[in-house]
Design a protein around this motif. Structure first.
Motif, PDB file in Angstrom:
ATOM      1  N   PHE A   1     -58.186  29.365   8.120  1.00  0.00           N
ATOM      2  CA  PHE A   1     -59.609  29.618   8.259  1.00  0.00           C
ATOM      3  C   PHE A   1     -60.369  28.651   7.374  1.00  0.00           C
ATOM      4  O   PHE A   1     -60.278  28.705   6.170  1.00  0.00           O
ATOM      5  CB  PHE A   1     -59.897  31.055   7.839  1.00  0.00           C
TER       6      PHE A   1
ATOM      7  N   GLU B   1     -61.499  35.401  19.991  1.00  0.00           N
ATOM      8  CA  GLU B   1     -62.186  36.659  19.765  1.00  0.00           C
ATOM      9  C   GLU B   1     -63.689  36.419  19.639  1.00  0.00           C
ATOM     10  O   GLU B   1     -64.430  37.277  19.184  1.00  0.00           O
ATOM     11  CB  GLU B   1     -61.650  37.352  18.514  1.00  0.00           C
ATOM     12  N   THR B   2     -64.115  35.245  20.033  1.00  0.00           N
ATOM     13  CA  THR B   2     -65.532  34.898  20.086  1.00  0.00           C
ATOM     14  C   THR B   2     -65.753  34.080  21.340  1.00  0.00           C
ATOM     15  O   THR B   2     -64.873  33.338  21.771  1.00  0.00           O
ATOM     16  CB  THR B   2     -65.964  34.095  18.846  1.00  0.00           C
TER      17      THR B   2
ATOM     18  N   PHE C   1     -68.690  29.090  19.689  1.00  0.00           N
ATOM     19  CA  PHE C   1     -68.449  28.515  18.371  1.00  0.00           C
ATOM     20  C   PHE C   1     -69.085  27.130  18.328  1.00  0.00           C
ATOM     21  O   PHE C   1     -69.505  26.579  19.347  1.00  0.00           O
ATOM     22  CB  PHE C   1     -66.950  28.455  18.042  1.00  0.00           C
TER      23      PHE C   1
ATOM     24  N   ASN D   1     -64.991  23.741  12.731  1.00  0.00           N
ATOM     25  CA  ASN D   1     -65.574  24.715  13.654  1.00  0.00           C
ATOM     26  C   ASN D   1     -65.993  25.978  12.932  1.00  0.00           C
ATOM     27  O   ASN D   1     -65.480  26.304  11.865  1.00  0.00           O
ATOM     28  CB  ASN D   1     -64.608  25.026  14.801  1.00  0.00           C
ATOM     29  N   SER D   2     -66.916  26.695  13.548  1.00  0.00           N
ATOM     30  CA  SER D   2     -67.601  27.779  12.859  1.00  0.00           C
ATOM     31  C   SER D   2     -66.868  29.104  12.869  1.00  0.00           C
ATOM     32  O   SER D   2     -67.196  29.989  12.099  1.00  0.00           O
ATOM     33  CB  SER D   2     -68.984  27.992  13.510  1.00  0.00           C
ATOM     34  N   HIS D   3     -65.886  29.281  13.744  1.00  0.00           N
ATOM     35  CA  HIS D   3     -65.278  30.599  13.898  1.00  0.00           C
ATOM     36  C   HIS D   3     -63.752  30.527  13.865  1.00  0.00           C
ATOM     37  O   HIS D   3     -63.074  31.144  14.689  1.00  0.00           O
ATOM     38  CB  HIS D   3     -65.730  31.233  15.219  1.00  0.00           C
ATOM     39  N   SER D   4     -63.193  29.793  12.909  1.00  0.00           N
ATOM     40  CA  SER D   4     -61.742  29.680  12.831  1.00  0.00           C
ATOM     41  C   SER D   4     -61.073  31.014  12.546  1.00  0.00           C
ATOM     42  O   SER D   4     -59.882  31.183  12.800  1.00  0.00           O
ATOM     43  CB  SER D   4     -61.348  28.663  11.752  1.00  0.00           C
ATOM     44  N   ASP D   5     -61.820  31.976  12.004  1.00  0.00           N
ATOM     45  CA  ASP D   5     -61.254  33.301  11.760  1.00  0.00           C
ATOM     46  C   ASP D   5     -61.167  34.128  13.034  1.00  0.00           C
ATOM     47  O   ASP D   5     -60.595  35.219  13.038  1.00  0.00           O
ATOM     48  CB  ASP D   5     -62.074  34.044  10.703  1.00  0.00           C
ATOM     49  N   LYS D   6     -61.726  33.623  14.134  1.00  0.00           N
ATOM     50  CA  LYS D   6     -61.698  34.344  15.402  1.00  0.00           C
ATOM     51  C   LYS D   6     -61.043  33.527  16.514  1.00  0.00           C
ATOM     52  O   LYS D   6     -61.168  33.844  17.695  1.00  0.00           O
ATOM     53  CB  LYS D   6     -63.117  34.756  15.818  1.00  0.00           C
TER      54      LYS D   6
END
Length: 339
Positions: free
Chosen positions: A8, A299-300, A303, A311-316
């Motif tokens: 992340f 899960e998004t 992004f 990238n903005s949503h590596s946790d998703k």
């Protein structure tokens, strides 16, 4: 639980930088200048040190979406996000409070050496580059293991110093979180259900040999960094990324919509049909590149990707397969290959 291991990239920012410089001064609580303070953009080789009077100037040649980290041993780090490159930064660091941690000896049948093996495998990776990377300050890493939940956590009060001679980098990794969900240790040693880690990194190049550059190119080729840059540029075909859904090859343009904004690309992913409101997984695809097959799960549905591939949503966004195997030992700075 599926074994999706991912990195992340801690935060995603949108700052408008165009080949400019940042200048400033770092002082302590008594307003005295602090020398040799690390000032760097997270995840890059872009960094500098303050001089004996606490002053610094940091040059960079492209617009950049990253946290500016100000870090010095013995002081609490500062993280700046809301500033302009043409303003002078006055930064004050507070002395860190050293708390004597109570060492609790647990009868969990899981020695520190065994925990370190799990940590290094999941943090550095089990590839050739991961195995050859060396943590220079293992003594600064400590662990907790919950025998009821089978969760192993790792902590470090000081940045983890990593020497990667294979790729020619020194890395300072400020660990924010490391959590591995294990199978019961006694019945399945080293069995990993899932593992997550996050942190802030500073890269220092220590070699420019041609063989090192070739190794870096090999690591970049087909990596997650390569993938996100390809998505943002709609360059799937030229980069040899092939997209599959439900076993059938599909045209990426029909599932990934890319729009330009001022500082980054907005990517919208086509979600699964008939998805239930409670479903976390919104879309999943198989990726094939040069014979290697990976899976990517979203899960998004939206992004953002900057020029660097951050990238903005590596946790998703989760990967499995070859693209998930590259961990810190195969990590390249976010400014790699960017002029």
């Amino acid at each position: 639980m599926k074994n999706f291991i991912f990195i992340f990239y801690f935060l995603f920012l949108t700052q408008n930088f165009f080949g400019q410089s940042i200048t400033g001064k770092v002082v302590d609580e008594q307003s005295k200048p602090i020398a040799a303070v690390n000032v760097y953009f997270d995840g890059t080789t872009l960094g500098t040190l303050t001089d004996k009077n606490g002053f610094f100037t940091l040059h960079f040649g492209a617009k950049l979406n990253s946290i500016l980290v100000i870090s010095c041993l013995g002081y609490t780090s500062e993280y700046l996000t809301n500033f302009k490159p043409n303003e002078f930064l006055n930064i004050k660091l507070n002395m860190s409070v050293n708390v004597l941690r109570e060492v609790v000896v647990q009868r969990d049948g899981f020695s520190r050496a065994q925990k370190m093996i799990v940590f290094k495998k999941q943090f550095l990776g089990s590839t050739k580059n991961g195995k050859s990377s060396v943590i220079e300050n293992e003594e600064d890493i400590y662990f907790t293991y919950n025998t009821k939940t089978n969760i192993l956590e790792a902590f470090a009060d000081e940045p983890i110093r990593i020497l990667n001679n294979s790729l020619g980098y020194k890395i300072n990794y400020q660990l924010v979180k490391f959590e591995c969900n294990l199978y019961p240790w006694k019945t399945k040693p080293n069995g990993i259900r899932s593992c997550y880690y996050a942190g802030l990194t500073r890269f220092e190049s220590i070699s420019n040999l041609d063989k090192i550059k070739r190794k870096r190119d090999e690591v970049y080729d087909g990596s997650r960094l390569h993938f996100f840059r390809s998505v943002a540029a709609n360059n799937w075909k030229n980069d040899n990324f092939r997209l599959f859904r439900g076993g059938w090859e599909v045209n990426p343009i029909g599932f990934f919509t890319v729009k330009d904004t001022l500082d980054y690309k907005k990517v919208t992913v086509s979600t699964l049909k008939n998805k239930q409101p409670q479903m976390k997984v919104l879309a999943e695809f198989d990726l094939l590149r040069n014979g290697d097959q990976s899976k990517i799960i979203f899960e998004t549905s939206t992004f953002y990707v900057d020029k660097f591939g951050n990238n903005s949503h590596s946790d998703k966004i989760y990967f499995s397969g070859p693209m998930s195997e590259q961990k810190v030992g195969d990590m390249l700075p976010m400014d790699y290959g960017i002029n």
